[in-house]
Design a protein around this motif. Structure first.
Motif, PDB file in Angstrom:
ATOM      1  N   TYR A  13       9.270  -4.413   5.056  1.00  0.00           N
ATOM      2  CA  TYR A  13       8.294  -3.666   4.266  1.00  0.00           C
ATOM      3  C   TYR A  13       8.472  -3.894   2.767  1.00  0.00           C
ATOM      4  CZ  TYR A  13       6.124   0.332   1.943  1.00  0.00           C
ATOM      5  OH  TYR A  13       5.395   1.117   1.100  1.00  0.00           O
TER       6      TYR A  13
ATOM      7  N   LEU B 113       2.604   1.190   6.071  1.00  0.00           N
ATOM      8  CA  LEU B 113       3.471   0.908   7.213  1.00  0.00           C
ATOM      9  C   LEU B 113       2.654   0.519   8.434  1.00  0.00           C
ATOM     10  CD1 LEU B 113       6.143   3.761   6.926  1.00  0.00           C
ATOM     11  CD2 LEU B 113       6.459   1.341   6.405  1.00  0.00           C
TER      12      LEU B 113
ATOM     13  N   ASP C  93       1.639   4.222   0.815  1.00  0.00           N
ATOM     14  CA  ASP C  93       1.689   5.435   1.623  1.00  0.00           C
ATOM     15  C   ASP C  93       1.869   5.050   3.091  1.00  0.00           C
ATOM     16  OD1 ASP C  93      -0.743   4.424   2.406  1.00  0.00           O
ATOM     17  OD2 ASP C  93      -1.939   5.980   1.427  1.00  0.00           O
ATOM     18  N   ILE C  94       1.740   6.008   3.976  1.00  0.00           N
ATOM     19  CA  ILE C  94       1.985   5.756   5.399  1.00  0.00           C
ATOM     20  C   ILE C  94       1.062   4.675   5.949  1.00  0.00           C
ATOM     21  CG2 ILE C  94       0.393   7.516   6.229  1.00  0.00           C
ATOM     22  CD1 ILE C  94       3.871   6.671   7.698  1.00  0.00           C
TER      23      ILE C  94
ATOM     24  N   ASN D 236       6.794   5.392   0.677  1.00  0.00           N
ATOM     25  CA  ASN D 236       7.492   4.974   1.896  1.00  0.00           C
ATOM     26  C   ASN D 236       8.929   4.566   1.613  1.00  0.00           C
ATOM     27  OD1 ASN D 236       5.407   5.371   3.771  1.00  0.00           O
ATOM     28  ND2 ASN D 236       4.464   3.420   3.225  1.00  0.00           N
TER      29      ASN D 236
END
Length: 314
Positions: free
Chosen positions: A169, A186, A182-183, A123
């Protein structure tokens, strides 16, 4: 038009290109919102936040350098920045030097990548690529998005959502080392991370709108379809005021419906400052009159964000 006063090399680079009174506040404002959210959620991590801000600011400055490089390269007869044209003629500025400075900013930002990727994983790469692309393709590449009038929504999303979420983040990941990066990571962030920065996104977008009002005749000559060119002074002023109202209405929404304390409306203390800038935007249209409004609008976004920290954490 009177000939511009010749500036030294240092003045050219600092006052007109690096432009710290413009680039620093706009880069810092969304990071401050991310800081406030991290303090609220007890995930504050100063070093990752600082490195992330440095990378963001370098990309922002690189985009400004590239904007001026493309202007001077593609439109050398458009006197949008007469001081830069004069510096080119005098040899105190060169296109090669400006191009190399742009490259240096993006390279230096890239040097932070191993550290940020080590914390944030894939990310961090994605956020960095999105940021670098938005900075470079504003005026660079075969189809600069500013030429097509897309800068307004892109700036709003980048400064109101991406920069805030990215700042939060990288701190969150520093304290959640077991997260995959990874996604899905998020999606684990609090939903407020994607909402609370929207007022700052609107205020930073307004900084660009002031520049567009000031440069509308030059943009028309270049074939750029900015809001000022496409909708005229009345249209872009309505857009400016709409974003201003949006920015100052949202703290009330955060307080009344999203569970924040009454302290979240603290940024409304900046309303008198915002009103003075808006009055100038709605009554003045000459470059010399609006020149000081861009840094003032930048500082407005910064002060608004600083007050948001108090509102978010109380």
């Amino acid at each position: 038009m009177a000939d511009p006063i010749a500036l030294s090399t240092r003045e050219i680079w600092v006052k007109l290109l690096l432009y710290p009174s413009h680039t620093l506040p706009t880069a810092a404002a969304p990071v401050l919102v991310g800081l406030g959210l991290a303090l609220r959620d007890h995930v504050f991590a100063p070093l990752p936040l600082l490195v992330g801000f440095l990378a963001s600011w370098l990309i922002h400055v690189g985009g400004v350098f590239n904007d001026n490089y493309e202007l001077l390269r593609r439109h050398p007869h458009v006197p949008e920045h007469p001081e830069l044209l004069q510096a080119l003629q005098a040899g105190t500025l060169t296109l090669a030097g400006l191009r190399n400075a742009t490259l240096a900013c993006f390279v230096l930002a890239g040097l932070t990548a191993p550290y940020l990727i080590g914390i944030g994983g894939a990310n961090a790469i994605l956020i960095g690529i999105i940021g670098a692309a938005s900075g470079y393709f504003y005026a660079g590449g075969p189809q600069p998005y500013a030429r097509h009038g897309l800068a307004d929504p892109i700036f709003f999303v980048m400064f109101g959502i991406v920069a805030v979420a990215g700042s939060y983040y990288i701190q969150w990941m520093a304290l959640h080392q077991t997260a995959s990066g990874d996604i899905g990571s998020l999606l684990q962030l609090p939903r407020m991370v994607y909402v609370v920065g929207l007022p700052v996104g609107a205020l930073v977008t307004n900084v660009m709108l002031i520049d567009d009002i000031r440069d509308r005749h030059f943009d028309a000559t270049k074939g750029w379809h900015t809001s000022a060119v496409r909708f005229g002074l009345a249209g872009i002023r309505r857009e400016y005021l709409a974003l201003m109202v949006f920015a100052y209405a949202l703290p009330l929404v955060f307080w009344l419906w999203l569970g924040f304390s009454a302290w979240i409306v603290l940024p409304l203390l900046t309303l008198p400052f915002a009103y003075r800038i808006a009055r100038a935007v709605c009554t003045l249209d000459q470059t010399r009159d609006l020149l000081s409004m861009s840094p003032r609008a930048s500082y407005l976004a910064l002060i608004f964000a600083a007050l948001q920290i108090i509102g978010i954490t109380m």
